[in-house]
Design an enzyme around this catalytic site. Sequence first.
Site, PDB file in Angstrom:
ATOM      1  N   LYS A  71      37.956 -48.437   8.749  1.00  0.00           N
ATOM      2  CA  LYS A  71      39.030 -48.790   7.834  1.00  0.00           C
ATOM      3  C   LYS A  71      39.094 -50.308   7.759  1.00  0.00           C
ATOM      4  O   LYS A  71      38.577 -51.003   8.648  1.00  0.00           O
ATOM      5  CB  LYS A  71      40.373 -48.220   8.302  1.00  0.00           C
ATOM      6  CG  LYS A  71      40.849 -48.771   9.630  1.00  0.00           C
ATOM      7  CD  LYS A  71      42.190 -48.189  10.040  1.00  0.00           C
ATOM      8  CE  LYS A  71      43.322 -48.693   9.169  1.00  0.00           C
ATOM      9  NZ  LYS A  71      44.652 -48.258   9.647  1.00  0.00           N
ATOM     10  N   CYS A  79      40.475 -41.880  16.737  1.00  0.00           N
ATOM     11  CA  CYS A  79      41.616 -40.982  16.945  1.00  0.00           C
ATOM     12  C   CYS A  79      41.483 -39.660  16.197  1.00  0.00           C
ATOM     13  O   CYS A  79      41.262 -38.615  16.809  1.00  0.00           O
ATOM     14  CB  CYS A  79      42.908 -41.683  16.552  1.00  0.00           C
ATOM     15  SG  CYS A  79      43.348 -43.047  17.640  1.00  0.00           S
TER      16      CYS A  79
END
Length: 469
Positions: free
Chosen positions: A338, A275
Amino acid sequence: MCALPSSPMPAPRITVVGTGYLGATHAICMAIMGFEVLGADIDPNKIELLRDGRVPFFEPGLPEKLGQALASGRLRFTTDFDEVAHFGDVHFLCVGTPQAAGSGAADLGYVEAAFTTLAARIARRALLVGKSTVPIGTAARLTRMIREISPIGSELELAWNPEFLREGFAVQDTLHPDRLVFGVESEWAESQLRAVYAPILGTGTPLIVADLATSELVKVAANSFLATKISFINAMAEVCEATGADVSLLAQALSLDDRIGRRFLQPGLGFGGGCLPKDIRAFRHRAEELGVGQAVSFLGEVDAINNRRRVRTVDLIRELAGGNLAGVRVAALGAAFKPNSDDVRDAPALDVARLLYLEGAVVTVYDPEANANAHRLYPDLNYAGSMAEAVAQADVVALLTEWEEFRQADPDYLAGLVRQRLIVDGRHALDASDYTSKGWEYRALGHPYQARTVPLLEDARDSAAGDPA
């Protein structure tokens, strides 16, 4: 589970086109809230996995919700778009907008194909709802496009409903969002979306009803702001490295200012994933097309700061290894962009591992969930099945994704596995004092140098260089 409100009108039937991360999550959660949902994709493999109760990616809590939704009988999946057109009252389109090859622009090919494929088949009044992150003006252009194609013309309406999912928290963010945004052009379109989101709106979730352009801008503006905040603290880390200041203490001091806050002020390797990187590049590209590129030109430096963190992490590892990475065994802890995700798109951790490999280091990667995806992207790296296997006989340990398993690792336990107690904390996730007090030499971006208290193994590099593993 949220119950549907009592109403004389039947609840709208929902379709979700695209069963990737966004679409699968949205379809599952809509069924959990009590709606009849049909998920669709052109990829039969994804559809078969979902029909079998298997989520094609890692997301905590989603497999359990999929099982519940399938057992309820309210959720089905198909590859038949004629079935989709006949079934749905409100159609959510959740396909990807990757970065275009050789350009910062968004590739809208999947979005256009999804909208036109469905528009040509719908024969009764319905609402098409875009959830993908798109450049400003896309919704208006698609509205014209679908009405030219549709057999019902203007009775087929379009709305935009941006998503704000965080990987690792997607179920929570779908069922309990911090806000909803409806980009609509008619009261009817708004009423349809209100009916779909009635269980969520009934809990007091804030709603912004906007025009199409504003609804498109909300997501890219939010991502640009978050990226800017992350790169700001990492820019301060560069200053700290040049002056001997401590970026962790700086971030703590800044976070106590109510105007700034603590979120996204974590220094380290920076952002990645599917993103933020592509979205800020596409935003800059679209702004240039609109003649306002200068207004968001700072996003170029935001992107550059972010990418420099990866190179600087390699510099720290090289410095710690004595100035030359050839033959140095590096344990790369983390591959996903992440924790609580298996997404390796534009992952800083994996990029660092690749750069180390290109300098001749013997790199062993371990990630609790992303090993398979990382191996598909970079098959030349070594991959371990556990943290212990990854750090065994390592000259340098590099924490690159802050999984809880790594954060909670015992420095004494790791010391019994490595060749040298050298560690680079790429995420400021470890207790530096704990490591240094137990004989480790600890380095982190923007963090004052902390030497360990035991000597280096002088022959470590020569020994590792001859080890084919």
